[in-house]
Write an enzyme that holds these catalytic residues in place. Sequence first.
Site, PDB file in Angstrom:
ATOM      1  N   ARG A  66      42.128  -5.925 -13.006  1.00 39.93           N
ATOM      2  CA  ARG A  66      41.074  -4.946 -12.737  1.00 39.93           C
ATOM      3  C   ARG A  66      40.370  -4.584 -14.042  1.00 39.93           C
ATOM      4  NH1 ARG A  66      41.181  -6.460  -8.328  1.00 39.93           N
ATOM      5  NH2 ARG A  66      41.492  -5.313  -6.361  1.00 39.93           N
ATOM      6  N   HIS A  70      34.044 -11.879 -10.908  1.00 41.04           N
ATOM      7  CA  HIS A  70      35.126 -11.441 -10.009  1.00 41.04           C
ATOM      8  C   HIS A  70      35.407 -12.511  -8.948  1.00 41.04           C
ATOM      9  CE1 HIS A  70      37.250  -7.557  -8.557  1.00 41.04           C
ATOM     10  NE2 HIS A  70      37.961  -8.627  -8.225  1.00 41.04           N
TER      11      HIS A  70
END
Length: 313
Positions: A228, A276
Site C-alpha cells: 500500500r 497499481h
Amino acid sequence: MEIIFYHPFFDAAQWIQGMQQRLPNINIRQWKRGDNKHADYAMVWAPPYEMLANRSGLKGIFILGAGVEAILKQEQQKPGMLPAGVPLMRLEDAGMGLQMQEYAVAMVLHYLRRMDEYKLQQGQRRWKQLEPYDRKDFVVGVLGAGVLGRRVAQTLVEWGFIVRCWSRTPKQINNVVSFHGEDQLGDFLSGSKVLINLLPDTPKTRGILNLSLFSQLKPKSYLINIARGAHLVEHDLLVAIDKGYIVGASLDVFVEEPLPEMHPFWTHPRITVTPHVAAITIPDIAMDTISENIRRIEKGELSTGVVDIKLGY
C-alpha cells in the site's frame, strides 16, 4: 438466500450472472440507495454507509479485494457502519498470489541483472558492461508473511535466491530465514539487499518505509513496494536515494492514486512507476472463492479470509 452487491467500478451484471451460475438457489441484486430489504450476504468495495449500517440478518460481508483498510477507515470515521458480530472476509489470494509472484520476480531479476542501470546508460548512449551481482550477496527480504508474502518468498527461493522474511508474529516458511517482532527487524533489514513490502495497511505499519528503515538495509539496496502507498514516506525515499541508501525503487502503490501528474516519481531516473497492477482482482477466481465460503458458512464450517478487525487484517 439473498445477496447484495456493490462496487463503484466493477460490472455488476457480470458479477451477478457469475454468482447465480455458481449458486443457482440465490437471489443476488445490485444494491442501490434506499434498498433496505433483507440480505444474507453482502459483496462490497467502498460501500456507502447506509448500505450496511443497521442492517440485521447478515451472515457475512465479503470485500472484493485483498485489502480492508478502506472499509475499516470508513468504520472508524462513522462507527456502526459494520454490523456487530458479522464476519468481514477479504480475498486472501483469488489469483492475486500468482500475479504478485510474477511482479516480484520480474523486478528482482530486473535489479539482479542491472537492467535499471543499463536503461540509464541507454539514455546516455553509453556502451559499458557492468559487473554482475553475486547472488549470495543479493539477499531478498520480504516484509510481511501473510498469504501473498509467503507465496512471493517461496517463489523467489525456487528461482534460487537467498530469501529472508519478517512478520509481526513467528512464521515458518521452507528454506526462508524468518524474523519476527520489533526486536528482530533490525537484523532482518541489515542482511537485505532487496526489500519487498507486502505488509498489511494498519496504523502500526503506515509510514514504516522511512529514512530510518532505509538506512538499516545493506548499502545501495533496492525497494519494491507492492502493498500500500501509505507504507511509504515518499519524501524519505527521495532522500534515501540521494544518500545512496537506495539505488532503485519499483513502486506500484502510492499515497494518492492516480499518481499526480507533477509528482517527482514520474521522472526520477531511479524509480519505476506502475499503476497499481501488481495484483488485480480476477472476477472468476474471486467468485469461486466467495461462493465456496458461502457454502462453508451455510454448512456451519469455517470460512477463509476472516479479518481480525482489531489487527486490521
